[in-house]
Design a protein around this motif. Structure first.
Motif, short mmCIF file in Angstrom:
data_model
loop_
_atom_site.label_atom_id
_atom_site.label_comp_id
_atom_site.label_asym_id
_atom_site.label_seq_id
_atom_site.Cartn_x
_atom_site.Cartn_y
_atom_site.Cartn_z
N THR A 93 0.83 -1.21 0.00
CA THR A 93 0.00 0.00 0.00
C THR A 93 0.86 1.26 0.00
OG1 THR A 93 -1.75 -1.17 1.19
CG2 THR A 93 -1.80 1.23 1.24
N GLN A 97 1.02 3.90 -3.10
CA GLN A 97 0.63 5.30 -2.87
C GLN A 97 1.75 6.27 -3.24
OE1 GLN A 97 -1.11 6.22 0.90
NE2 GLN A 97 -2.69 4.67 0.76
N TRP A 127 -10.35 13.75 -0.47
CA TRP A 127 -9.68 13.44 0.79
C TRP A 127 -10.66 13.54 1.96
CZ3 TRP A 127 -5.24 16.76 3.29
CH2 TRP A 127 -4.65 16.02 4.32
N PHE A 131 -13.77 6.71 4.33
CA PHE A 131 -13.70 5.42 3.64
C PHE A 131 -14.98 4.62 3.82
CE2 PHE A 131 -12.42 0.91 3.44
CZ PHE A 131 -11.90 0.90 2.16
N ASN A 158 -6.73 0.97 -1.61
CA ASN A 158 -5.88 1.99 -1.00
C ASN A 158 -4.60 2.23 -1.79
OD1 ASN A 158 -7.57 2.33 1.34
ND2 ASN A 158 -6.79 0.36 2.08
N SER A 160 -4.10 4.27 -4.14
CA SER A 160 -3.92 5.70 -4.39
C SER A 160 -4.69 6.47 -3.32
CB SER A 160 -4.43 6.08 -5.78
OG SER A 160 -4.29 7.46 -6.00
N HIS A 161 -4.10 7.59 -2.87
CA HIS A 161 -4.75 8.37 -1.82
C HIS A 161 -4.52 9.85 -2.07
CE1 HIS A 161 -6.03 9.72 2.15
NE2 HIS A 161 -6.56 8.52 2.31
N ALA A 213 1.74 6.23 5.26
CA ALA A 213 0.91 5.26 4.54
C ALA A 213 1.06 3.87 5.13
CB ALA A 213 1.29 5.26 3.06
N SER A 216 -0.87 3.82 8.44
CA SER A 216 -2.31 3.84 8.16
C SER A 216 -2.81 2.48 7.69
CB SER A 216 -2.61 4.92 7.11
OG SER A 216 -3.98 4.93 6.80
#
Length: 286
Positions: A93, A97, A127, A131, A158, A160-161, A213, A216
């Motif tokens: 992830t 990201q 943003w 979620f 997840n 891309s954020h 990331a 998270s």
């Protein structure tokens, strides 16, 4: 004569009793806050070493420390497999990201498009969407793609954020445009400029984004709870929940599992500590 030499001959300012008292108070407050911050971690480790008959004791150290709780965790629950799954999901992830954030940020900074400000605004607005709002559509899509109870299904939503894009976008805007123009005049294409010129000079933002990331993804609970079916295909957060039952919580094994789950995060932070602090000081992230 150099400035260093001048500094050596400059008379030092005498430390007054008032200044010494102020520094002492500041350092005392910092030490107190550090102890308050560290104490929950200390109590977690101490509780994980307590035998069952001392689990609710308030003494600072158990009279008979034992590793029974760790043995219980490692034998009753596939904790090592869960730790491995969580590491794979978190690393993948964080990597995705960073990669997708670098592509998007470079496109927004380097290429002047007609609606680039609108695209930037939409990314910033996305943003703000929690979620939980997109969790059910993501579940339906993962089900149709056959990604239920797989690690791929935990990573893809997840990959891309918006936070990653915005962080790298603002860091990339400070990159000197003359360097990019010189590289383009030498015949370098956008992909080569991005990965061979821009990326090596963005170590601090990439390091801070990677650890944020990673943490998270490591702490993600609802999405793995919804997608996973078998313990061996799940992550460590689901493993922690297994020690909390309706009959009561198994505090000793729960603290032992939490200590094991915290260890990779601590190691990662110690490795990237210098880059993260440097990035926070430059970008003002709190």
């Amino acid at each position: 004569m150099t400035t260093d030499a001048l500094d050596d001959h400059r008379p030092s300012r005498p430390v007054t009793s008032r200044g010494f008292a102020r520094k002492f108070v500041v350092h005392a407050v910092m030490v107190l806050l550090s102890l308050v911050s560290i104490f929950p971690v200390y109590w977690m480790i101490v509780t994980s070493l307590r035998p069952d008959n001392e689990i609710f004791s308030t003494v600072l150290w158990p009279s008979h420390p034992t590793l029974e709780n760790y043995i219980f965790v490692l034998t009753r629950v596939p904790m090592l497999q869960m730790l491995f799954n969580t590491t794979v999901v978190s690393v993948a992830t964080a990597f995705l990201q960073v990669v997708t954030g670098m592509f998007a940020a470079y496109a927004l900074v380097r290429w002047r498009m007609r609606f680039s400000s609108v695209v930037h605004g939409l990314i910033a607005l996305s943003w703000l969407v929690p979620f939980q709002v997109t969790m059910i559509p993501n579940y339906v899509l993962a089900s149709r793609l056959g990604l239920l109870d797989t690690l791929t299904g935990l990573v893809v939503p997840n990959a891309s954020h918006a936070f990653a894009i915005l962080l790298l976008y603002h860091a990339m805007r400070a990159f000197p445009i003359e360097v990019l123009e010189a590289a383009r005049m030498d015949g370098a294409r956008s992909f080569r400029i991005l990965w061979q010129i821009v990326t090596p000079n963005m170590g601090a933002p990439i390091a801070s984004l990677s650890i944020i990331a990673f943490i998270s993804a490591w702490n993600e609970y609802f999405w793995p709870l919804l997608l996973s079916r078998k313990p061996e295909n799940s992550v460590v957060q689901i493993g922690l929940q297994m020690f909390m039952t309706q009959e009561g919580n198994l505090w000793g094994p729960l603290m032992a599992a939490a200590a094991l789950a915290s260890l990779p995060i601590l190691i990662l932070y110690l490795i990237l500590q210098r880059h993260v602090i440097e990035s926070f000081m430059k970008s003002g992230i709190r």
